[in-house]
Design a protein around this motif. Structure first.
Motif, PDB file in Angstrom:
ATOM      1  N   VAL A 135     -14.798  36.719  -9.435  1.00  0.00           N
ATOM      2  CA  VAL A 135     -15.433  36.146  -8.252  1.00  0.00           C
ATOM      3  C   VAL A 135     -16.234  37.244  -7.557  1.00  0.00           C
ATOM      4  O   VAL A 135     -15.716  38.327  -7.291  1.00  0.00           O
ATOM      5  CB  VAL A 135     -14.367  35.568  -7.292  1.00  0.00           C
ATOM      6  N   ARG A 136     -17.505  36.940  -7.266  1.00  0.00           N
ATOM      7  CA  ARG A 136     -18.385  37.892  -6.587  1.00  0.00           C
ATOM      8  C   ARG A 136     -18.721  37.359  -5.191  1.00  0.00           C
ATOM      9  O   ARG A 136     -19.262  36.258  -5.064  1.00  0.00           O
ATOM     10  CB  ARG A 136     -19.655  38.129  -7.401  1.00  0.00           C
ATOM     11  N   PHE A 137     -18.396  38.126  -4.177  1.00  0.00           N
ATOM     12  CA  PHE A 137     -18.626  37.715  -2.798  1.00  0.00           C
ATOM     13  C   PHE A 137     -20.068  38.035  -2.393  1.00  0.00           C
ATOM     14  O   PHE A 137     -20.554  39.145  -2.618  1.00  0.00           O
ATOM     15  CB  PHE A 137     -17.622  38.393  -1.870  1.00  0.00           C
ATOM     16  N   THR A 138     -20.725  37.056  -1.792  1.00  0.00           N
ATOM     17  CA  THR A 138     -22.165  37.152  -1.535  1.00  0.00           C
ATOM     18  C   THR A 138     -22.515  37.191  -0.051  1.00  0.00           C
ATOM     19  O   THR A 138     -23.695  37.293   0.283  1.00  0.00           O
ATOM     20  CB  THR A 138     -22.893  35.963  -2.185  1.00  0.00           C
ATOM     21  N   GLN A 139     -21.519  37.092   0.832  1.00  0.00           N
ATOM     22  CA  GLN A 139     -21.768  37.203   2.271  1.00  0.00           C
ATOM     23  C   GLN A 139     -21.217  38.544   2.762  1.00  0.00           C
ATOM     24  O   GLN A 139     -20.007  38.674   2.966  1.00  0.00           O
ATOM     25  CB  GLN A 139     -21.103  36.053   3.042  1.00  0.00           C
ATOM     26  N   LEU A 172     -20.062  31.545  -0.057  1.00  0.00           N
ATOM     27  CA  LEU A 172     -19.387  32.824   0.214  1.00  0.00           C
ATOM     28  C   LEU A 172     -19.187  33.630  -1.055  1.00  0.00           C
ATOM     29  O   LEU A 172     -19.185  34.861  -1.036  1.00  0.00           O
ATOM     30  CB  LEU A 172     -18.031  32.565   0.884  1.00  0.00           C
ATOM     31  N   ALA A 173     -18.993  32.946  -2.193  1.00  0.00           N
ATOM     32  CA  ALA A 173     -18.725  33.639  -3.451  1.00  0.00           C
ATOM     33  C   ALA A 173     -19.137  32.749  -4.611  1.00  0.00           C
ATOM     34  O   ALA A 173     -19.151  31.522  -4.509  1.00  0.00           O
ATOM     35  CB  ALA A 173     -17.238  33.998  -3.567  1.00  0.00           C
ATOM     36  N   THR A 174     -19.458  33.399  -5.726  1.00  0.00           N
ATOM     37  CA  THR A 174     -19.799  32.684  -6.947  1.00  0.00           C
ATOM     38  C   THR A 174     -18.957  33.218  -8.103  1.00  0.00           C
ATOM     39  O   THR A 174     -18.404  34.319  -8.044  1.00  0.00           O
ATOM     40  CB  THR A 174     -21.289  32.842  -7.296  1.00  0.00           C
ATOM     41  N   ALA A 183     -17.818  29.453  -5.897  1.00  0.00           N
ATOM     42  CA  ALA A 183     -16.372  29.719  -5.963  1.00  0.00           C
ATOM     43  C   ALA A 183     -15.717  29.700  -4.598  1.00  0.00           C
ATOM     44  O   ALA A 183     -14.497  29.538  -4.499  1.00  0.00           O
ATOM     45  CB  ALA A 183     -16.114  31.060  -6.637  1.00  0.00           C
ATOM     46  N   ALA A 184     -16.511  29.874  -3.528  1.00  0.00           N
ATOM     47  CA  ALA A 184     -15.970  29.841  -2.172  1.00  0.00           C
ATOM     48  C   ALA A 184     -17.113  29.585  -1.203  1.00  0.00           C
ATOM     49  O   ALA A 184     -18.277  29.906  -1.487  1.00  0.00           O
ATOM     50  CB  ALA A 184     -15.265  31.151  -1.824  1.00  0.00           C
ATOM     51  N   ILE A 185     -16.783  28.995  -0.050  1.00  0.00           N
ATOM     52  CA  ILE A 185     -17.783  28.722   0.975  1.00  0.00           C
ATOM     53  C   ILE A 185     -17.278  29.227   2.327  1.00  0.00           C
ATOM     54  O   ILE A 185     -16.070  29.403   2.534  1.00  0.00           O
ATOM     55  CB  ILE A 185     -18.152  27.224   1.052  1.00  0.00           C
ATOM     56  N   ASN A 189     -15.940  29.535  11.198  1.00  0.00           N
ATOM     57  CA  ASN A 189     -14.529  29.769  10.885  1.00  0.00           C
ATOM     58  C   ASN A 189     -13.980  28.815   9.828  1.00  0.00           C
ATOM     59  O   ASN A 189     -12.771  28.804   9.576  1.00  0.00           O
ATOM     60  CB  ASN A 189     -13.680  29.668  12.159  1.00  0.00           C
ATOM     61  N   CYS A 190     -14.865  28.028   9.228  1.00  0.00           N
ATOM     62  CA  CYS A 190     -14.465  27.136   8.129  1.00  0.00           C
ATOM     63  C   CYS A 190     -14.662  27.870   6.814  1.00  0.00           C
ATOM     64  O   CYS A 190     -15.782  28.283   6.485  1.00  0.00           O
ATOM     65  CB  CYS A 190     -15.296  25.860   8.160  1.00  0.00           C
ATOM     66  N   HIS A 191     -13.573  28.050   6.075  1.00  0.00           N
ATOM     67  CA  HIS A 191     -13.611  28.724   4.783  1.00  0.00           C
ATOM     68  C   HIS A 191     -12.931  27.835   3.742  1.00  0.00           C
ATOM     69  O   HIS A 191     -12.040  27.044   4.071  1.00  0.00           O
ATOM     70  CB  HIS A 191     -12.865  30.067   4.830  1.00  0.00           C
ATOM     71  N   ALA A 192     -13.333  28.008   2.491  1.00  0.00           N
ATOM     72  CA  ALA A 192     -12.662  27.273   1.414  1.00  0.00           C
ATOM     73  C   ALA A 192     -12.909  27.978   0.090  1.00  0.00           C
ATOM     74  O   ALA A 192     -13.960  28.607  -0.105  1.00  0.00           O
ATOM     75  CB  ALA A 192     -13.149  25.829   1.337  1.00  0.00           C
ATOM     76  N   THR A 193     -11.945  27.862  -0.810  1.00  0.00           N
ATOM     77  CA  THR A 193     -12.045  28.483  -2.132  1.00  0.00           C
ATOM     78  C   THR A 193     -11.783  27.451  -3.215  1.00  0.00           C
ATOM     79  O   THR A 193     -10.888  26.610  -3.082  1.00  0.00           O
ATOM     80  CB  THR A 193     -11.041  29.639  -2.291  1.00  0.00           C
ATOM     81  N   GLN A 194     -12.564  27.534  -4.297  1.00  0.00           N
ATOM     82  CA  GLN A 194     -12.280  26.692  -5.459  1.00  0.00           C
ATOM     83  C   GLN A 194     -11.095  27.251  -6.244  1.00  0.00           C
ATOM     84  O   GLN A 194     -10.332  26.507  -6.846  1.00  0.00           O
ATOM     85  CB  GLN A 194     -13.517  26.612  -6.359  1.00  0.00           C
ATOM     86  N   PHE A 195     -10.929  28.542  -6.223  1.00  0.00           N
ATOM     87  CA  PHE A 195      -9.808  29.187  -6.915  1.00  0.00           C
ATOM     88  C   PHE A 195      -8.535  29.078  -6.074  1.00  0.00           C
ATOM     89  O   PHE A 195      -8.559  28.679  -4.902  1.00  0.00           O
ATOM     90  CB  PHE A 195     -10.133  30.652  -7.222  1.00  0.00           C
TER      91      PHE A 195
END
Length: 216
Positions: A135-139, A172-174, A183-185, A189-195
């Motif tokens: 997972v690579r974080f993009t923010q 947030l991540a791919t 992979a994540a958004i 303050n709203c966050h979520a992960t597919q993993f």
């Protein structure tokens, strides 16, 4: 375990039980990083002390959304996120935030514009996508990714569908599985992960630790 004692030194996290989630693993992970957890099945069970809300889920999105609607917790999730209070969705808890899913022609909660689509992959790729992936974080500077390497950390996935946000700024991540996917958004303050952080060992605990800090 549930901790229903009011303690101003402890961060209290409400975890939604929609009947199709790996509840024990999620609550144990949160407790391992110092949170007090409160499992809720109705809006009336949401404790006043809770400063963070977690929506986990495994299985079929249609069942997840139907359970939230039937219990009244769909409204709780919408109101919580609209107030920009700390929220974390995990797996189906991420997919449920979007408007529509191809899985069972399902309407989601409609909190984020976008859809959930099935992987369309060459034959050499198995569906579901299951196992460890980078997972690579993009923010840059995201509080949820504090202490995690932006260039890549391994997390555990189990899913056949992935989210396609209309707004790329919420990504947030791919990760890559026959092509890049979300992979994540994060939005406010709203966050979520597919993993699944709770299945991802030390890196997953770091992510839960970060969410607890966000929720203070």
């Amino acid at each position: 375990m549930n901790n229903d004692q009011t303690d101003t030194a402890t961060t209290h996290i409400a975890v939604i039980d929609n009947g199709i989630c790996n509840l024990r693993s999620v609550t144990k992970a949160l407790e391992a990083v110092g949170a007090a957890t409160h499992v809720i099945r109705t809006p009336a069970e949401l404790p006043a002390a809770a400063t963070g809300l977690v929506l986990p889920g495994v299985g079929a999105l249609r069942d997840c959304v139907a359970s939230l609607q039937a219990s009244g917790l769909a409204g709780t999730v919408r109101e919580w996120i609209a107030a920009d209070r700390p929220f974390l969705g995990v797996c189906l808890g991420m997919q449920a935030l979007f408007e529509y899913s191809e899985e069972g022609d399902t309407r989601g909660l409609g909190i984020l514009p976008g859809k959930v689509v099935r992987f369309e992959l060459p034959p050499e790729y198995k569906i579901p996508h299951m196992g460890w992936n980078t997972v690579r974080f993009t923010q840059p500077g995201s509080p949820l990714a504090a202490g995690l390497k932006s260039e890549g950390e391994s997390f555990y996935f189990v899913h056949s569908y992935h989210c396609v946000p209309d707004d790329p700024s919420v990504v947030l991540a791919t990760a890559d599985y026959g092509g890049a996917f979300t992979a994540a958004i994060a939005r406010g303050n709203c966050h979520a992960t597919q993993f699944h952080p709770e299945k991802s060992q030390a890196r997953g605990l770091q992510l839960y630790r970060n969410f607890v800090k966000i929720s203070r």
